[in-house]
Design a protein around this motif. Sequence first.
Motif, PDB file in Angstrom:
ATOM      1  N   SER A   1       0.807  -1.220   0.000  1.00  0.00           N
ATOM      2  CA  SER A   1       0.000   0.000   0.000  1.00  0.00           C
ATOM      3  C   SER A   1       0.835   1.262   0.000  1.00  0.00           C
ATOM      4  CB  SER A   1      -0.930   0.011   1.229  1.00  0.00           C
ATOM      5  OG  SER A   1      -1.764  -1.119   1.245  1.00  0.00           O
ATOM      6  N   LEU A   2       2.134   1.104  -0.060  1.00  0.00           N
ATOM      7  CA  LEU A   2       3.016   2.265   0.019  1.00  0.00           C
ATOM      8  C   LEU A   2       3.097   2.948  -1.336  1.00  0.00           C
ATOM      9  CD1 LEU A   2       5.010   3.975   1.663  1.00  0.00           C
ATOM     10  CD2 LEU A   2       6.813   2.379   0.960  1.00  0.00           C
ATOM     11  N   MET A   3       2.779   4.224  -1.346  1.00  0.00           N
ATOM     12  CA  MET A   3       2.883   5.045  -2.551  1.00  0.00           C
ATOM     13  C   MET A   3       3.805   6.211  -2.235  1.00  0.00           C
ATOM     14  SD  MET A   3       0.980   3.413  -4.677  1.00  0.00           S
ATOM     15  CE  MET A   3       0.867   4.602  -5.998  1.00  0.00           C
ATOM     16  N   LEU A   4       4.869   6.331  -3.003  1.00  0.00           N
ATOM     17  CA  LEU A   4       5.852   7.381  -2.783  1.00  0.00           C
ATOM     18  C   LEU A   4       5.700   8.459  -3.838  1.00  0.00           C
ATOM     19  CD1 LEU A   4       9.055   5.295  -1.923  1.00  0.00           C
ATOM     20  CD2 LEU A   4       7.410   6.330  -0.363  1.00  0.00           C
ATOM     21  N   GLU A   5       5.661   9.685  -3.375  1.00  0.00           N
ATOM     22  CA  GLU A   5       5.566  10.807  -4.285  1.00  0.00           C
ATOM     23  C   GLU A   5       6.930  11.108  -4.890  1.00  0.00           C
ATOM     24  OE1 GLU A   5       4.066  13.966  -1.953  1.00  0.00           O
ATOM     25  OE2 GLU A   5       2.064  13.097  -1.694  1.00  0.00           O
ATOM     26  N   ASN A   6       6.920  11.910  -5.942  1.00  0.00           N
ATOM     27  CA  ASN A   6       8.174  12.277  -6.594  1.00  0.00           C
ATOM     28  C   ASN A   6       9.084  13.049  -5.655  1.00  0.00           C
ATOM     29  OD1 ASN A   6       7.401  11.053  -8.963  1.00  0.00           O
ATOM     30  ND2 ASN A   6       6.462  12.914  -9.776  1.00  0.00           N
ATOM     31  N   LYS A   7       8.486  13.849  -4.796  1.00  0.00           N
ATOM     32  CA  LYS A   7       9.301  14.596  -3.841  1.00  0.00           C
ATOM     33  C   LYS A   7      10.055  13.659  -2.914  1.00  0.00           C
ATOM     34  CE  LYS A   7       8.901  18.008  -0.116  1.00  0.00           C
ATOM     35  NZ  LYS A   7       7.964  18.848   0.677  1.00  0.00           N
ATOM     36  N   THR A   8       9.366  12.600  -2.483  1.00  0.00           N
ATOM     37  CA  THR A   8      10.021  11.621  -1.608  1.00  0.00           C
ATOM     38  C   THR A   8      11.133  10.879  -2.337  1.00  0.00           C
ATOM     39  OG1 THR A   8       7.944  11.338  -0.404  1.00  0.00           O
ATOM     40  CG2 THR A   8       9.618   9.637  -0.120  1.00  0.00           C
ATOM     41  N   LEU A   9      10.855  10.491  -3.569  1.00  0.00           N
ATOM     42  CA  LEU A   9      11.867   9.789  -4.339  1.00  0.00           C
ATOM     43  C   LEU A   9      13.084  10.659  -4.594  1.00  0.00           C
ATOM     44  CD1 LEU A   9       9.598   7.908  -6.899  1.00  0.00           C
ATOM     45  CD2 LEU A   9      10.732   6.972  -4.888  1.00  0.00           C
ATOM     46  N   ASN A  10      12.853  11.929  -4.827  1.00  0.00           N
ATOM     47  CA  ASN A  10      13.989  12.840  -5.024  1.00  0.00           C
ATOM     48  C   ASN A  10      14.816  12.965  -3.759  1.00  0.00           C
ATOM     49  OD1 ASN A  10      13.243  13.316  -7.664  1.00  0.00           O
ATOM     50  ND2 ASN A  10      11.973  15.097  -7.133  1.00  0.00           N
ATOM     51  N   LEU A  11      14.142  12.951  -2.630  1.00  0.00           N
ATOM     52  CA  LEU A  11      14.864  13.058  -1.364  1.00  0.00           C
ATOM     53  C   LEU A  11      15.671  11.784  -1.093  1.00  0.00           C
ATOM     54  CD1 LEU A  11      15.216  15.121   0.910  1.00  0.00           C
ATOM     55  CD2 LEU A  11      13.363  13.999   2.141  1.00  0.00           C
ATOM     56  N   PHE A  12      15.178  10.644  -1.604  1.00  0.00           N
ATOM     57  CA  PHE A  12      15.877   9.378  -1.430  1.00  0.00           C
ATOM     58  C   PHE A  12      16.969   9.153  -2.474  1.00  0.00           C
ATOM     59  CE2 PHE A  12      12.078   7.130   0.790  1.00  0.00           C
ATOM     60  CZ  PHE A  12      12.449   7.731   1.973  1.00  0.00           C
ATOM     61  N   SER A  13      17.154  10.081  -3.362  1.00  0.00           N
ATOM     62  CA  SER A  13      18.032   9.840  -4.505  1.00  0.00           C
ATOM     63  C   SER A  13      19.487   9.638  -4.095  1.00  0.00           C
ATOM     64  CB  SER A  13      17.931  11.001  -5.493  1.00  0.00           C
ATOM     65  OG  SER A  13      18.331  12.221  -4.853  1.00  0.00           O
ATOM     66  N   HIS A  14      19.905  10.163  -2.963  1.00  0.00           N
ATOM     67  CA  HIS A  14      21.311  10.035  -2.564  1.00  0.00           C
ATOM     68  C   HIS A  14      21.605   8.716  -1.883  1.00  0.00           C
ATOM     69  CE1 HIS A  14      19.960  10.845   1.549  1.00  0.00           C
ATOM     70  NE2 HIS A  14      21.158  10.446   1.947  1.00  0.00           N
ATOM     71  N   ILE A  15      20.552   7.933  -1.575  1.00  0.00           N
ATOM     72  CA  ILE A  15      20.758   6.638  -0.915  1.00  0.00           C
ATOM     73  C   ILE A  15      21.382   5.675  -1.919  1.00  0.00           C
ATOM     74  CG2 ILE A  15      19.634   4.734   0.277  1.00  0.00           C
ATOM     75  CD1 ILE A  15      17.496   6.636   1.191  1.00  0.00           C
ATOM     76  N   THR A  16      22.462   5.068  -1.535  1.00  0.00           N
ATOM     77  CA  THR A  16      23.183   4.178  -2.451  1.00  0.00           C
ATOM     78  C   THR A  16      22.327   2.995  -2.871  1.00  0.00           C
ATOM     79  OG1 THR A  16      25.245   4.791  -1.345  1.00  0.00           O
ATOM     80  CG2 THR A  16      25.288   2.822  -2.740  1.00  0.00           C
ATOM     81  N   THR A  17      21.653   2.353  -1.931  1.00  0.00           N
ATOM     82  CA  THR A  17      20.817   1.189  -2.221  1.00  0.00           C
ATOM     83  C   THR A  17      19.415   1.457  -1.707  1.00  0.00           C
ATOM     84  OG1 THR A  17      22.741  -0.261  -1.980  1.00  0.00           O
ATOM     85  CG2 THR A  17      20.568  -1.293  -1.935  1.00  0.00           C
ATOM     86  N   LEU A  18      18.497   1.701  -2.621  1.00  0.00           N
ATOM     87  CA  LEU A  18      17.093   1.938  -2.284  1.00  0.00           C
ATOM     88  C   LEU A  18      16.268   0.864  -2.977  1.00  0.00           C
ATOM     89  CD1 LEU A  18      14.826   3.630  -1.025  1.00  0.00           C
ATOM     90  CD2 LEU A  18      14.828   5.023  -3.102  1.00  0.00           C
ATOM     91  N   LYS A  19      15.588   0.029  -2.186  1.00  0.00           N
ATOM     92  CA  LYS A  19      14.822  -1.090  -2.727  1.00  0.00           C
ATOM     93  C   LYS A  19      13.336  -0.790  -2.595  1.00  0.00           C
ATOM     94  CE  LYS A  19      18.422  -4.382  -1.367  1.00  0.00           C
ATOM     95  NZ  LYS A  19      18.747  -5.610  -0.606  1.00  0.00           N
ATOM     96  N   LEU A  20      12.664  -0.743  -3.735  1.00  0.00           N
ATOM     97  CA  LEU A  20      11.234  -0.497  -3.788  1.00  0.00           C
ATOM     98  C   LEU A  20      10.584  -1.540  -4.680  1.00  0.00           C
ATOM     99  CD1 LEU A  20      11.252   3.376  -4.331  1.00  0.00           C
ATOM    100  CD2 LEU A  20      10.808   2.191  -2.182  1.00  0.00           C
TER     101      LEU A  20
END
Length: 1365
Positions: free
Chosen positions: A745-764
Amino acid sequence: MKRLGSRGAVTRKTRFGSRERDWLKGDALRGCVCLYGGTADPQPPAPGPQPSSAPQVDLQLVLCSTSSTVEELLTQRDGDGLYVQLHGDLLRRLDPSERPLQMVYDYLTAMGYSDPLRVQREAADSDLSCMIRFYSERPVNADQQERTLLKGVFSVRKGKTQLHKWAERQVILCGTCLIVASVKDSLTGKMHILPLVGGKVEEVKRRQHCLMFSSAGSQAQTYFVNFDTLADYQRWHRQASKVVSQTVSLVDLSCYSLEAVPEYLFYSQDLTHLNLRHNFMSLHGPGGLLNLPRFSQLKSLNLSHNRLGVFPESVCEILTLTELNLSCNGLHTVPVQIGNLQSVQTLSLDGNHLSSLPEELGGLSQLSSLGLSFNSFPHIPPVLARLSAVDKLAMAGNRVENLELSTLGRMSHLKNVDLRLNGLRWVKSETLESVNQVVHLDLRDNGLSTLDLSSVCNLEMLHCQRNLIRTLTLSGFTLRTLCAGNNRLSAINIYPVPNQLTHMDLSRNLLEYLPDWVCDSKKIEVLDMTHNFLSELPSRILNSMSLRKLLVGNNRLQRVPDLLDHVPLEALDLQHNKLLQLPDSLFSKALNLKYLNVSANSLETIPPSSQSEESLSTLQELYLTGNKLNENCGSLLVGHQNLKILHIAYNQLLSFPASKLSKLELLEELNLSGNKLKTIPSTVSSCKRLQTLTAHSNHISVFPEILNLPEIKVVDLSGNQLTEILLPDSLPPTLHEMDLTGNNSLMLENKTLNLFSHITTLKLDHKSAVTAGDSVGTSNRWNHGFSEMSGQRNKLCVSVLAVDRFGDGTVAAYGIFDGDRNEEVPRLLQCTMGDVLLEELQHSNVDSVYMCNTFLTSHRKLGMAGQKLGASALLCYIHHEPSEAGGYLSLTVANVGSCQAVLCRNGQPLALSKVFNLENCTEEMERVKSSKAIITEDDKVSGVTCCSRLLGCSYLSPWVSPKPWVHTEPLCSRDEFLILGNRALFERVSYQEAVCTVQAVRDPRAAAKKLCTLAQSYGCRDNIGALVVSLHIAEDSCTCEPESETRTPLPLTLPITVIPGPSDPVTPSSSSGVVSEFSSEASASEVGSEAGSTASDEQLSSGPASRPERRCSLHPAAMPCGVMVPGSAGPGAHPMLFQRQPSCAVFSSHRSDNGLDSDDEAPLEGVISNGSKLEVEVDIHCCAFQLRSGAPESPKDLDSEKRGPHYSAGKIRRQNSVVVSATNGCLLAVCGREISDLKKSPSTSSLFGKKLSNGSVVAPEDSHNLIEVALEAPKKKSGYFTAPAQQDPEDQLIVPPSLEQDVREQLKGQISALVPGPPVLAPPPIIRDPIWDYPHPPAPMLQRQDLTPANLAPMMQQEVYDTAL
């Protein structure tokens, strides 16, 4: 005979031309050699594998054969020789008689290639140059030349005063000296030698690019050298600074590919240490080994790894030598001149082929260290008895099978004896004499079954791991260390009590109790009894006042004795026992306890941290995973305020007290996975030092407040119920890994994804739409989930390959790659190995061939990365048998290294891989020993790796090979899942536990997560990788042939209601596959005849008529369908019989079975919706078909299958099923169409995988006694295709009145012809659910005893299958 070399050399640009291809075609012994010019750098600067198509102007292609020698090739070229380079390392000049192409062929054959044509093709690949490369002249390496020799003509002035003038002189820096010629551009005059060791080199600031060189001592001399360029100045300054900083006169020329020492080096008469290791030194020449006696002060000489072949006798003339190393030179004998080296103290002869020593060696009175390991000695050389100064016998890796202790007794000077890896069968003493001098004895990795060393009275340390010892007898007078793990010990006898014993390792044995003398030992500090059969732990051992580390995991302990007093215990491992509780006084008495692991027990609570309000606990690591703890244990953890690591995964926690969590301020790692938590307390923000939070597989719906923690690095919240994430303005810079998969049920907005962009390993999760065509397919046969955890390492060196739809989509490929401490090679294998497998499948269908070639080609494609780095690799390929595309499914597994694969069959683990580890694989150990590799005491090849087979690490060839182990296992319906894991996983989790873990979880991704979490909680701190593949084989792996179109069906027809109707043209749908057009003027008989004859002709010509039908045991021959093919020539067929088919069926459809409105679904071609009804165009002409089964498409379908065959609504199991529905009380049949065509058809794709009006989805064998039930079943109000209550006009068969009488007569004729020949029914097969289920018997078939007209109607309904709806 025409000389092969005369074909000349051509410039290689991208690929071979026609000339080269024609040369290779005729003979497998022909080939080509790529010659690189001398300007090419031996090590290309670009990292990674070099593309074979990269144009290189200095690369030439020489056509030759395996018989072509270097001399023949050189006749067509100007040069002094050819050079070969292995693995980007050393360069060796080839002898004129050597054959370059044969060398390449031998190299490839040793790697594992067996097909001569494949060897020829691989030898012509330019990628091979990273492993073996030929040069037409010696390449120039500027860095190597700088460290070996610097020379030039520069302005020189002698002395610090102005008395001497500047003059142009030849200046040389070689070895430890600065050499200045007395005449410009000439070395014939006097040479001025300036020793630099201990001297000075300084910059002269008043003169540009000028250096001052000064020697050491009271008679120091000084030279000023003015260089022309800044580059020369820096080069000389850098090299001279290294020389003057040395404390001894040492010259290191190792790994320079030298054939002789530089002639200028002989000017360094103060040289005392010379290292020529890893070269190709020759005997003759100005700088050959024959001239080494010119060094008058040489004390240490290292000539190891020089391929000498014979002992250089000239070395025996260097009488000043105290240390000589001739290891790994292929020596077979030692000359008698060795007796001249009276000053030698250390002699290393390891890694040769020696089997005896000369008696003259016994005269070396000062020799104290003699290395004879990894030779071919069958016994201890008698000459050693005369070497009174030798205190260590290093004979590991020889062939000593029997050891008489009296032999050691006669060598009174020996104290340390190393006899590892000798194949020892017995060690005994035939006399009563004791051996008093031996204090250290190493007998690891032999074949001993009993060991009695009671006569070795002063033994202090014994290593005897990895033998077959059942009984061990020792003297305990001076024993300090005993390591006897990995044996079969059931009894240990030590007398007297070893009061000096401090360390004892008895892990992985068969001990059922702890010997009494262990409790009496007063100084024991470390006791390892893991993996035994202990059922009780003596109270005295736990209350020992010396014990600091106690490891008793993986036993059968049911209780732990109480602590009577304060003990110094610091580490306690009790995992994998049967403990129900821990002593209440554990933490209050063991105040020094810092590590406690009680995972995999049955604890319901833990003891309090203190008996009073004030806690003195120093506990730092606590592992409680896999118990029965609830949320009440949270209050008991508060007292452990020094806790840094807390694992409490897979318990029964519903919550974690918020006030308690805030007290754990020093917490760095928290694992709460596998519980029933709905939230993580907000007080987690008080744990300012928290670096890792793992809480997957819970019910967490609110993202915890952890993104404000300054040191947070890893967050794993997969498999929860997160819906949104509240983010701060910025994320901590330390956060480098976050796993949010499995939160549907998790929906991530573009703003959230942009904030996560510096994470080396992001699993979605990758949310992709599933089309109707995907609902039924091969993906239902298997699906996977994987997990990778870095542990306490800074980088992840494990990679996973997982492709459910591999190649053409009907097969799958899975792999796991472990680089140990490098991440480059696993990443390269992950990206390339699948493509390599696809390519190899085009060349061969033999499993052992294409899998082996896949590994070898992947090894080659690693390029430069694979020269020094390597990885374990495991690849699984699920495929059909090569004989038939639709045959049995098989699993082919290939692996190198320590990655492993386990198949769950009937609930039991079945190992499919082979661990290529020197500790566990005897044949690999023998292979590595026979190639004279040096195996260190930790069982590593050259001290690098424990694995004898890897992809990469080509510089360790031939000791480490890329040739894989290949095994093919036929899959069956009893196979539930497949587990792939790396070494770290299966070192901690046994095969049986891994299988039980996956069985309990079922979801592959959650199961993989749990496996990794368990391994971490059991003490693993390395990278962990796990891949779980759920198998839904069931009956899909059978070898049944598709139903033959030419089979003659039972000549039955349906009763037809004749009603006058409209004359509208009948238009076939686009999915029907019938090309002929229908005319509105055509009569019913003409339409039927044309359609029937067309279909019949296509069917008769489509398949072989003489080929017998093949059936497997799972699917016996079924009864023929009860629909007559119009126009077919079968027994009892009537030439004028026909059936009028409706052009479309109309159904009410308000909602689909999956609960979605029909408007939400994508419109399908051939489906017309008018709001309340759905019109599906279906054209039906030919014989009935049988629909192969698939996995249930939805939980609702699965639920209906589990209700059994007698479900009142007609919902039964679907295996090898056809689709049955009732429409107006009669059954219609879809005939004469391949099932694949129907699935692809837009108008019928929505029918597959959907239950029909009465929910019936039945197998052919089960349908006979269910059709009446299906007809009488109540209609669903909200089914996907709900049949109308009344017949629509277009659903009724319309026959003109003029033909009605003819039709009735034809039907009567068919009924009378039907009675005499009933077909024989096949026995019913066993039906199995697609996954996680057990076999069930099919529904009982209707027994047909007669075919009278009274029984005709029910019988016809049983044999006609309707999918037309």
